[in-house]
Design an enzyme around this catalytic site. Sequence first.
Site, PDB file in Angstrom:
ATOM      1  N   ASP A  26       2.466   5.751  -7.016  1.00 59.42           N
ATOM      2  CA  ASP A  26       3.789   5.864  -5.961  1.00 59.42           C
ATOM      3  C   ASP A  26       5.205   5.888  -7.386  1.00 59.42           C
ATOM      4  O   ASP A  26       6.145   6.113  -6.670  1.00 59.42           O
ATOM      5  CB  ASP A  26       3.755   4.674  -5.147  1.00 59.42           C
ATOM      6  CG  ASP A  26       2.717   4.659  -4.215  1.00 59.42           C
ATOM      7  OD1 ASP A  26       2.114   3.816  -3.821  1.00 59.42           O
ATOM      8  OD2 ASP A  26       2.693   5.788  -3.465  1.00 59.42           O
ATOM      9  N   HIS A  82      -2.572  -2.172  -9.418  1.00 61.68           N
ATOM     10  CA  HIS A  82      -3.643  -1.353  -8.652  1.00 61.68           C
ATOM     11  C   HIS A  82      -4.784  -2.158  -8.656  1.00 61.68           C
ATOM     12  O   HIS A  82      -5.200  -2.636  -9.625  1.00 61.68           O
ATOM     13  CB  HIS A  82      -3.861  -0.021  -9.223  1.00 61.68           C
ATOM     14  CG  HIS A  82      -4.585   1.060  -8.122  1.00 61.68           C
ATOM     15  ND1 HIS A  82      -5.887   0.732  -7.945  1.00 61.68           N
ATOM     16  CD2 HIS A  82      -3.998   1.867  -7.130  1.00 61.68           C
ATOM     17  CE1 HIS A  82      -6.201   1.704  -6.916  1.00 61.68           C
ATOM     18  NE2 HIS A  82      -5.224   2.168  -6.554  1.00 61.68           N
ATOM     19  N   HIS A 123       0.903  -1.047  -0.095  1.00 64.30           N
ATOM     20  CA  HIS A 123       0.014  -0.133   0.031  1.00 64.30           C
ATOM     21  C   HIS A 123       0.870   1.342  -0.062  1.00 64.30           C
ATOM     22  O   HIS A 123       1.638   1.432  -1.058  1.00 64.30           O
ATOM     23  CB  HIS A 123      -1.054  -0.238   1.167  1.00 64.30           C
ATOM     24  CG  HIS A 123      -2.065   1.049   1.317  1.00 64.30           C
ATOM     25  ND1 HIS A 123      -2.324   2.000   0.298  1.00 64.30           N
ATOM     26  CD2 HIS A 123      -3.062   1.467   2.338  1.00 64.30           C
ATOM     27  CE1 HIS A 123      -3.225   2.518   0.534  1.00 64.30           C
ATOM     28  NE2 HIS A 123      -3.504   2.237   1.838  1.00 64.30           N
TER      29      HIS A 123
HETATM   30  C1  SDX Z   1      -1.513   2.452  -3.224  1.00 63.18           C
HETATM   31  O1  SDX Z   1      -6.241   1.266  -2.951  1.00 63.18           O
HETATM   32  C2  SDX Z   1      -5.607   2.425  -3.438  1.00 63.18           C
HETATM   33  O2  SDX Z   1      -6.379   3.364  -3.957  1.00 63.18           O
HETATM   34  C3  SDX Z   1      -4.141   2.669  -3.018  1.00 63.18           C
HETATM   35  C4  SDX Z   1      -3.600   3.670  -3.120  1.00 63.18           C
HETATM   36  C5  SDX Z   1      -4.049   5.160  -2.706  1.00 63.18           C
HETATM   37  O3  SDX Z   1      -4.001   6.115  -3.200  1.00 63.18           O
HETATM   38  O4  SDX Z   1      -4.612   4.821  -1.313  1.00 63.18           O
HETATM   39  O5  SDX Z   1      -3.517   4.015  -4.805  1.00 63.18           O
HETATM   40  C6  SDX Z   1      -2.006   3.692  -2.856  1.00 63.18           C
HETATM   41  O6  SDX Z   1      -1.332   1.759  -2.263  1.00 63.18           O
HETATM   42  C7  SDX Z   1      -0.936   2.216  -4.553  1.00 63.18           C
HETATM   43  C8  SDX Z   1      -0.480   0.660  -4.763  1.00 63.18           C
HETATM   44  C9  SDX Z   1       0.945   0.620  -4.473  1.00 63.18           C
HETATM   45  N1  SDX Z   1       1.399  -0.626  -4.187  1.00 63.18           N
HETATM   46  C10 SDX Z   1       2.327  -1.121  -5.049  1.00 63.18           C
HETATM   47  O7  SDX Z   1       3.081  -0.553  -5.916  1.00 63.18           O
HETATM   48  C11 SDX Z   1       2.860  -2.470  -4.724  1.00 63.18           C
HETATM   49  C12 SDX Z   1       3.155  -3.407  -6.066  1.00 63.18           C
HETATM   50  N2  SDX Z   1       1.642  -3.613  -6.462  1.00 63.18           N
HETATM   51  C13 SDX Z   1       1.116  -4.691  -6.158  1.00 63.18           C
HETATM   52  O8  SDX Z   1       1.485  -5.410  -5.094  1.00 63.18           O
HETATM   53  C14 SDX Z   1      -0.583  -4.767  -6.522  1.00 63.18           C
HETATM   54  O9  SDX Z   1      -0.703  -4.383  -7.860  1.00 63.18           O
HETATM   55  C15 SDX Z   1      -1.565  -4.358  -5.676  1.00 63.18           C
HETATM   56  C16 SDX Z   1      -1.394  -4.775  -4.332  1.00 63.18           C
HETATM   57  C17 SDX Z   1      -1.371  -2.756  -5.751  1.00 63.18           C
HETATM   58  C18 SDX Z   1      -2.855  -4.913  -6.384  1.00 63.18           C
HETATM   59  O10 SDX Z   1      -2.850  -6.217  -6.421  1.00 63.18           O
HETATM   60  P1  SDX Z   1      -4.034  -7.095  -6.517  1.00 63.18           P
HETATM   61  O11 SDX Z   1      -5.127  -6.149  -6.922  1.00 63.18           O
HETATM   62  O12 SDX Z   1      -4.427  -7.938  -5.375  1.00 63.18           O
HETATM   63  O13 SDX Z   1      -3.519  -7.846  -7.763  1.00 63.18           O
HETATM   64  P2  SDX Z   1      -2.854  -9.351  -7.674  1.00 63.18           P
HETATM   65  O14 SDX Z   1      -2.051  -9.492  -6.599  1.00 63.18           O
HETATM   66  O15 SDX Z   1      -4.133 -10.198  -7.785  1.00 63.18           O
HETATM   67  O16 SDX Z   1      -2.323  -9.316  -9.147  1.00 63.18           O
HETATM   68  C19 SDX Z   1      -2.761  -9.702 -10.364  1.00 63.18           C
HETATM   69  C20 SDX Z   1      -1.756 -10.247 -11.264  1.00 63.18           C
HETATM   70  C21 SDX Z   1      -0.774 -11.378 -10.520  1.00 63.18           C
HETATM   71  O17 SDX Z   1      -0.379 -12.055 -11.510  1.00 63.18           O
HETATM   72  P3  SDX Z   1      -0.646 -13.652 -11.610  1.00 63.18           P
HETATM   73  O18 SDX Z   1      -0.028 -14.073 -10.386  1.00 63.18           O
HETATM   74  O19 SDX Z   1      -2.086 -13.781 -11.513  1.00 63.18           O
HETATM   75  O20 SDX Z   1       0.182 -14.150 -12.695  1.00 63.18           O
HETATM   76  O21 SDX Z   1      -0.863  -9.106 -11.597  1.00 63.18           O
HETATM   77  C22 SDX Z   1       0.284  -9.433 -11.080  1.00 63.18           C
HETATM   78  C23 SDX Z   1       0.183 -10.476  -9.966  1.00 63.18           C
HETATM   79  O22 SDX Z   1       1.451 -11.398  -9.800  1.00 63.18           O
HETATM   80  N3  SDX Z   1       1.038  -8.310 -10.443  1.00 63.18           N
HETATM   81  C24 SDX Z   1       2.125  -7.765 -10.330  1.00 63.18           C
HETATM   82  C25 SDX Z   1       2.142  -6.522  -9.881  1.00 63.18           C
HETATM   83  N4  SDX Z   1       0.980  -6.252  -9.399  1.00 63.18           N
HETATM   84  C26 SDX Z   1       0.216  -7.236  -9.745  1.00 63.18           C
HETATM   85  N5  SDX Z   1       3.248  -8.516 -10.811  1.00 63.18           N
HETATM   86  C27 SDX Z   1       4.591  -7.716 -10.832  1.00 63.18           C
HETATM   87  N6  SDX Z   1       4.649  -6.556 -10.149  1.00 63.18           N
HETATM   88  C28 SDX Z   1       3.496  -5.832  -9.534  1.00 63.18           C
HETATM   89  N7  SDX Z   1       3.828  -4.703  -8.968  1.00 63.18           N
END
Ligand code: SDX
Length: 375
Positions: free
Chosen positions: A318, A266, A227
């Site tokens: 971010d 996201h 997050h």
């Molecule tokens: C913020 O909610 C908000 O609005 C938050 C925010 C705010 O203003 O408050 O916008 C601020 O928190 C932004 C997000 C910051 N976090 C990150 O950058 C961390 C990296 N991002 C991920 O961990 C992920 O994208 C999430 C947690 C943000 C969202 O994850 P989800 O919706 O649970 O998606 P998922 O884990 O089910 O992933 C779906 C697929 C997967 O691939 P498969 O395993 O199905 O093959 O997408 C892949 C994931 O592996 N994936 C990524 C990835 N994010 C998702 N692969 C590599 N790198 C990534 N960052």
Amino acid sequence: MAQGPQPGDDYRPGLEGVVAVETAISFLDVEQESIVIRGYDLMELARSRSYPEVAYLILYGRLPGPREREDFDRRLAQHYGVSPAVRRVMEALPPTLHGMDALRTALSAMAADDAALADLSPEANLERAVALLGAIPTVVANSFRLKAGLGWREPDPALGYVANFLQLIRGRAADSLEIRAFDQLLTAYSEHEMPNSTFAARVIASTLSDMYGALVGAVASLKGPLHGGANEAVMRMLLEVGQPERMEPYLMERLARRERIMGFGHRVYMHRPDPRALLMKELLRELVAAKGQAELYTLCDIGEAVMRREKGLYPNLDYYAAPVYYLLDIPIELYTPIFFAARTAGLAAHVIEQQAHNRLFRPRVRYLGPRGLHA
Ligand code: SDX
């Protein structure tokens, strides 16, 4: 054999896609690629209004007129500092403590200064919100200064909110580009519908607990690398990679190990751009033109192209906010605490809205454990 509410129950892991709250504060209109804040588009607000004006809009539901704006600035400045008791608590913390944990602790200590703690009326909570907005920059900046062994720095009530915040962090005046950049960064972080930290605050507020407790819960949530903690991780990654030509092989290696790349993806935007990232990318381009370090922009651009090609993922706020913070000479440990400081406006508004039309959050479970055991 699962037990508990089942037949067609709408269990969604992580509450993905579940509407949990009705609100008039904000909405992510993904189709229109617009972040709606009290009826306005956040990116339009970031380009045309100051952070304090947007904070006023989020809290009061409308943009301030000139006199209201002056009064709001004055009220914020009245609360720029913290009490000696809160300062003592912060000075007693070990320098090893993360900035978000210092912020969480200071917020808890601030409750002790609030003589009207039991008053949860919208009026009392609005006053509380303004006081917290004014004080949190002093907490954020000094949590870093104490940890780094630097002296305590007092705020300057003669400065506006954004200039004071930057001065507290850097100890020197900011130029107009830096003020605008930091102002737009704070606005980009100010409110974003129902992220985990806002939901945490509303869940706590729904028990009729107080604003401080709700915000402490939000800080704990925001610290998490999935997050708010992502912005710090992005900057450390960019510094580790260093040279633009190393970005693609670096990312490919990590993706091959099925690692997550901070700053991408996201829950709501999924495979669409985060409008805030586009604004930060524009700011980064301006800051690089004024301050140099063009390789930072190139690094990010390459990373964005690789992640789109390999994973169909877009940068979130971010990813581009991190290098903007960096070119503003802000210490990396402060990236997430500043995110929280900016989001205080949104969090306080959600606490007030929750308690104005409250329904206790108490979901059910699908039970997977054993039954019929006897002690
Ligand atoms: C913020 O909610 C908000 O609005 C938050 C925010 C705010 O203003 O408050 O916008 C601020 O928190 C932004 C997000 C910051 N976090 C990150 O950058 C961390 C990296 N991002 C991920 O961990 C992920 O994208 C999430 C947690 C943000 C969202 O994850 P989800 O919706 O649970 O998606 P998922 O884990 O089910 O992933 C779906 C697929 C997967 O691939 P498969 O395993 O199905 O093959 O997408 C892949 C994931 O592996 N994936 C990524 C990835 N994010 C998702 N692969 C590599 N790198 C990534 N960052």
